[in-house]
Enzyme design. Sequence first.
Site, PDB file in Angstrom:
ATOM      1  N   HIS A  97       1.025  -0.963  -0.050  1.00 19.85           N
ATOM      2  CA  HIS A  97       0.151  -0.627   0.061  1.00 19.85           C
ATOM      3  C   HIS A  97       1.267   1.213  -0.158  1.00 19.85           C
ATOM      4  O   HIS A  97       2.338   1.540  -0.734  1.00 19.85           O
ATOM      5  CB  HIS A  97      -0.847   0.235   1.131  1.00 19.85           C
ATOM      6  CG  HIS A  97      -1.998   1.105   0.993  1.00 19.85           C
ATOM      7  ND1 HIS A  97      -2.162   1.803   0.269  1.00 19.85           N
ATOM      8  CD2 HIS A  97      -2.798   0.926   2.129  1.00 19.85           C
ATOM      9  CE1 HIS A  97      -2.990   2.483   0.562  1.00 19.85           C
ATOM     10  NE2 HIS A  97      -3.896   1.839   1.846  1.00 19.85           N
ATOM     11  N   HIS A 152      -2.224  -2.529  -9.586  1.00 20.05           N
ATOM     12  CA  HIS A 152      -3.411  -2.085  -9.017  1.00 20.05           C
ATOM     13  C   HIS A 152      -4.379  -2.630  -8.666  1.00 20.05           C
ATOM     14  O   HIS A 152      -5.501  -3.508  -9.770  1.00 20.05           O
ATOM     15  CB  HIS A 152      -3.423  -0.611  -9.069  1.00 20.05           C
ATOM     16  CG  HIS A 152      -4.024   0.444  -8.009  1.00 20.05           C
ATOM     17  ND1 HIS A 152      -5.462  -0.099  -7.968  1.00 20.05           N
ATOM     18  CD2 HIS A 152      -3.686   1.355  -7.044  1.00 20.05           C
ATOM     19  CE1 HIS A 152      -5.868   1.782  -6.898  1.00 20.05           C
ATOM     20  NE2 HIS A 152      -4.931   1.924  -6.534  1.00 20.05           N
ATOM     21  N   ASP A 190       2.472   5.425  -6.985  1.00 21.54           N
ATOM     22  CA  ASP A 190       3.834   5.187  -5.844  1.00 21.54           C
ATOM     23  C   ASP A 190       4.987   5.545  -6.827  1.00 21.54           C
ATOM     24  O   ASP A 190       6.287   5.343  -6.280  1.00 21.54           O
ATOM     25  CB  ASP A 190       3.815   4.072  -5.085  1.00 21.54           C
ATOM     26  CG  ASP A 190       2.748   4.474  -3.823  1.00 21.54           C
ATOM     27  OD1 ASP A 190       1.325   3.708  -3.796  1.00 21.54           O
ATOM     28  OD2 ASP A 190       2.838   5.051  -3.248  1.00 21.54           O
TER      29      ASP A 190
HETATM   30  C1  SDX Z   1      -1.744   2.150  -3.557  1.00 16.66           C
HETATM   31  O1  SDX Z   1      -6.026   0.399  -2.969  1.00 16.66           O
HETATM   32  C2  SDX Z   1      -5.657   1.426  -3.296  1.00 16.66           C
HETATM   33  O2  SDX Z   1      -6.529   2.961  -4.183  1.00 16.66           O
HETATM   34  C3  SDX Z   1      -4.503   1.668  -3.055  1.00 16.66           C
HETATM   35  C4  SDX Z   1      -3.648   3.534  -3.438  1.00 16.66           C
HETATM   36  C5  SDX Z   1      -4.340   4.306  -2.497  1.00 16.66           C
HETATM   37  O3  SDX Z   1      -4.357   5.447  -3.272  1.00 16.66           O
HETATM   38  O4  SDX Z   1      -4.486   4.100  -1.214  1.00 16.66           O
HETATM   39  O5  SDX Z   1      -3.919   3.670  -4.745  1.00 16.66           O
HETATM   40  C6  SDX Z   1      -2.334   3.377  -3.071  1.00 16.66           C
HETATM   41  O6  SDX Z   1      -1.159   1.196  -2.623  1.00 16.66           O
HETATM   42  C7  SDX Z   1      -0.953   1.657  -4.816  1.00 16.66           C
HETATM   43  C8  SDX Z   1      -0.376   0.554  -4.708  1.00 16.66           C
HETATM   44  C9  SDX Z   1       1.005   0.456  -3.754  1.00 16.66           C
HETATM   45  N1  SDX Z   1       2.328  -0.757  -4.526  1.00 16.66           N
HETATM   46  C10 SDX Z   1       2.424  -1.435  -5.035  1.00 16.66           C
HETATM   47  O7  SDX Z   1       3.313  -0.533  -6.271  1.00 16.66           O
HETATM   48  C11 SDX Z   1       3.217  -2.881  -4.551  1.00 16.66           C
HETATM   49  C12 SDX Z   1       2.882  -3.361  -5.889  1.00 16.66           C
HETATM   50  N2  SDX Z   1       2.552  -4.221  -6.770  1.00 16.66           N
HETATM   51  C13 SDX Z   1       0.908  -4.994  -5.780  1.00 16.66           C
HETATM   52  O8  SDX Z   1       1.447  -5.700  -4.738  1.00 16.66           O
HETATM   53  C14 SDX Z   1      -0.255  -5.226  -6.346  1.00 16.66           C
HETATM   54  O9  SDX Z   1      -0.150  -4.700  -7.411  1.00 16.66           O
HETATM   55  C15 SDX Z   1      -1.226  -4.830  -5.860  1.00 16.66           C
HETATM   56  C16 SDX Z   1      -1.060  -4.982  -4.193  1.00 16.66           C
HETATM   57  C17 SDX Z   1      -1.190  -2.732  -5.803  1.00 16.66           C
HETATM   58  C18 SDX Z   1      -2.466  -5.062  -6.148  1.00 16.66           C
HETATM   59  O10 SDX Z   1      -2.529  -6.456  -5.913  1.00 16.66           O
HETATM   60  P1  SDX Z   1      -4.182  -7.218  -6.416  1.00 16.66           P
HETATM   61  O11 SDX Z   1      -4.822  -6.490  -6.733  1.00 16.66           O
HETATM   62  O12 SDX Z   1      -3.953  -8.032  -5.060  1.00 16.66           O
HETATM   63  O13 SDX Z   1      -2.963  -8.203  -7.220  1.00 16.66           O
HETATM   64  P2  SDX Z   1      -2.985  -9.628  -7.363  1.00 16.66           P
HETATM   65  O14 SDX Z   1      -1.863 -10.064  -6.996  1.00 16.66           O
HETATM   66  O15 SDX Z   1      -4.461 -10.024  -7.764  1.00 16.66           O
HETATM   67  O16 SDX Z   1      -2.200  -9.676  -9.128  1.00 16.66           O
HETATM   68  C19 SDX Z   1      -2.240 -10.056 -10.102  1.00 16.66           C
HETATM   69  C20 SDX Z   1      -1.507 -10.319 -11.091  1.00 16.66           C
HETATM   70  C21 SDX Z   1      -0.998 -11.876 -10.323  1.00 16.66           C
HETATM   71  O17 SDX Z   1      -0.330 -12.364 -11.194  1.00 16.66           O
HETATM   72  P3  SDX Z   1      -1.308 -14.208 -11.479  1.00 16.66           P
HETATM   73  O18 SDX Z   1      -1.486 -14.690 -10.088  1.00 16.66           O
HETATM   74  O19 SDX Z   1      -1.949 -13.374 -11.949  1.00 16.66           O
HETATM   75  O20 SDX Z   1       0.174 -14.453 -12.200  1.00 16.66           O
HETATM   76  O21 SDX Z   1      -0.351  -9.974 -11.113  1.00 16.66           O
HETATM   77  C22 SDX Z   1       0.584  -9.975 -10.361  1.00 16.66           C
HETATM   78  C23 SDX Z   1       0.507 -10.877  -9.248  1.00 16.66           C
HETATM   79  O22 SDX Z   1       0.954 -11.732  -9.487  1.00 16.66           O
HETATM   80  N3  SDX Z   1       1.232  -8.498 -10.188  1.00 16.66           N
HETATM   81  C24 SDX Z   1       2.221  -8.237 -10.308  1.00 16.66           C
HETATM   82  C25 SDX Z   1       2.183  -6.928  -9.495  1.00 16.66           C
HETATM   83  N4  SDX Z   1       1.769  -6.703  -8.951  1.00 16.66           N
HETATM   84  C26 SDX Z   1       0.413  -7.521  -9.727  1.00 16.66           C
HETATM   85  N5  SDX Z   1       3.712  -8.705 -10.552  1.00 16.66           N
HETATM   86  C27 SDX Z   1       5.348  -8.260 -10.775  1.00 16.66           C
HETATM   87  N6  SDX Z   1       4.808  -6.983  -9.364  1.00 16.66           N
HETATM   88  C28 SDX Z   1       3.957  -6.637  -9.498  1.00 16.66           C
HETATM   89  N7  SDX Z   1       3.614  -5.384  -9.269  1.00 16.66           N
END
Ligand code: SDX
Length: 429
Positions: free
Chosen positions: A265, A306, A364
């Site tokens: 997050h 996201h 971010d």
């Molecule tokens: C913020 O919710 C909000 O609005 C938050 C926010 C706000 O203003 O309050 O926008 C602020 O928190 C932004 C997000 C910051 N976090 C990151 O940048 C961390 C990296 N991102 C990930 O951890 C992830 O994308 C999340 C946590 C942001 C979202 O996670 P989800 O929705 O649970 O997505 P998921 O884990 O189900 O991913 C779907 C697929 C998966 O692959 P498969 O299982 O389909 O094969 O996408 C892949 C994931 O492995 N994936 C990534 C990835 N993000 C998702 N793979 C590599 N790198 C990534 N960053």
Amino acid sequence: MTNRKATLTVDGESPIELPILKGTRGQDVIDISSLGSQGYFTYDPGFSATAACQSDITYIDGAKGVLLHRGYPIEQLAEKSDYLETCYLLLEGQLPNAQQKTEFETTIKYHTMVNRSIEQFISGFRHDAHPMAMMCGVVGAMSSFYHDSLDITNQQHRTISAHRLIAKIPTIAAMCHKHFNGQPYMYPDNSLSYSENFLHMMFGTPCERYKIKPAVAKAVDRLFILHADHEQNASTSTVRLAGSSGANPFSCIAAGIAALWGPAHGGANEAVLVMLNEIGHEDNIAEYIAKAKDKNDPFRLMGFGHRVYKNYDPRATVMRESCNEVLEVLGLENDPLFRLAKKLEKIALEDEYFVSRKLYPNVDFYSGIILKALGIPVEMFTVIFAVGRTVGWISQWNEMITNPYRIGRPRQLYTGADTRDYVPVDKRQ
Ligand code: SDX
């Protein structure tokens, strides 16, 4: 409410009719609140398909990359508004007229100082305590200073608590920074704007006033706008859940700060800088892209992806433009980290893994580069996010408290042991 109904039929039993509710925009929702009394819970870990509340504050269209605050596009607010005006909009629901704007700014300035005891409080932390740890503790402790205004059923108390939080959060954030780097605290200077004051308290010292560059202050103000609110994200949902028990607003915001800290997050901005420094050179990008795609490797591309946006996060687009401006003003156009970030973004967005999963840069990804260019130390990045987001948290909390609400109490799918009798210790294996 619409006249439309969803019909749920389980194993041929008599169908269960569920009302469908319609908002101003976005997905309609199926009201499942009656399901519990009919013997069923729904199951949605992570709440990907769950609307936990209704709200008038922020609307996100993840597919189109749209973000509205009280109907105003984030791009327009970032370009034409300022942070305190955006705070008024989120809190009150309308943009202020000239008199309201001036009165609000004056009110916030009136509350920027903190009780001297907070200095002792912060000084009690280890010198190297993470500033987010200090923020959690100090903001939660704020309720111990304001016994005169903790009645959440009293509108005046809710209003002054919101004003105190918005006004004091930058002061506390800067104090955490000063403690971390061993410098004396700087008092607010109310002749300055909100963002100028923050820079003054962060970088000024009793020996030398901080020389504020208007472009830098504008960039900080825009950063705060871009982080102000974001619908029912993890930290906002935490604030609402804490508030649903009737807890005071300061402890609810402290809970939000704790939830924001996680790298999935708000902690992602700090993690992006750590990642870019670890990648080090564009020759290493391919290796890290491969790690991000490798299911056996816990590494994720920080600042990418996201839960809601399956398109560009509109804040990331504004942030990247702001990056260009700030780096140019500071003579850092060739900042190697910015160049590396842009190259990483380009390569990732040409890779099928990211394209097929609709993984784009989020808020971010670029914020850390601006913050680093502004001289904000990396351990303060998530604190900056918390400063900007405080108004969103308190606006969402206030919206919940001023409408009918019940304590949030999710249920579960129980998968533990069935009933069994106690076994005396001498009879156990
Ligand atoms: C913020 O919710 C909000 O609005 C938050 C926010 C706000 O203003 O309050 O926008 C602020 O928190 C932004 C997000 C910051 N976090 C990151 O940048 C961390 C990296 N991102 C990930 O951890 C992830 O994308 C999340 C946590 C942001 C979202 O996670 P989800 O929705 O649970 O997505 P998921 O884990 O189900 O991913 C779907 C697929 C998966 O692959 P498969 O299982 O389909 O094969 O996408 C892949 C994931 O492995 N994936 C990534 C990835 N993000 C998702 N793979 C590599 N790198 C990534 N960053």
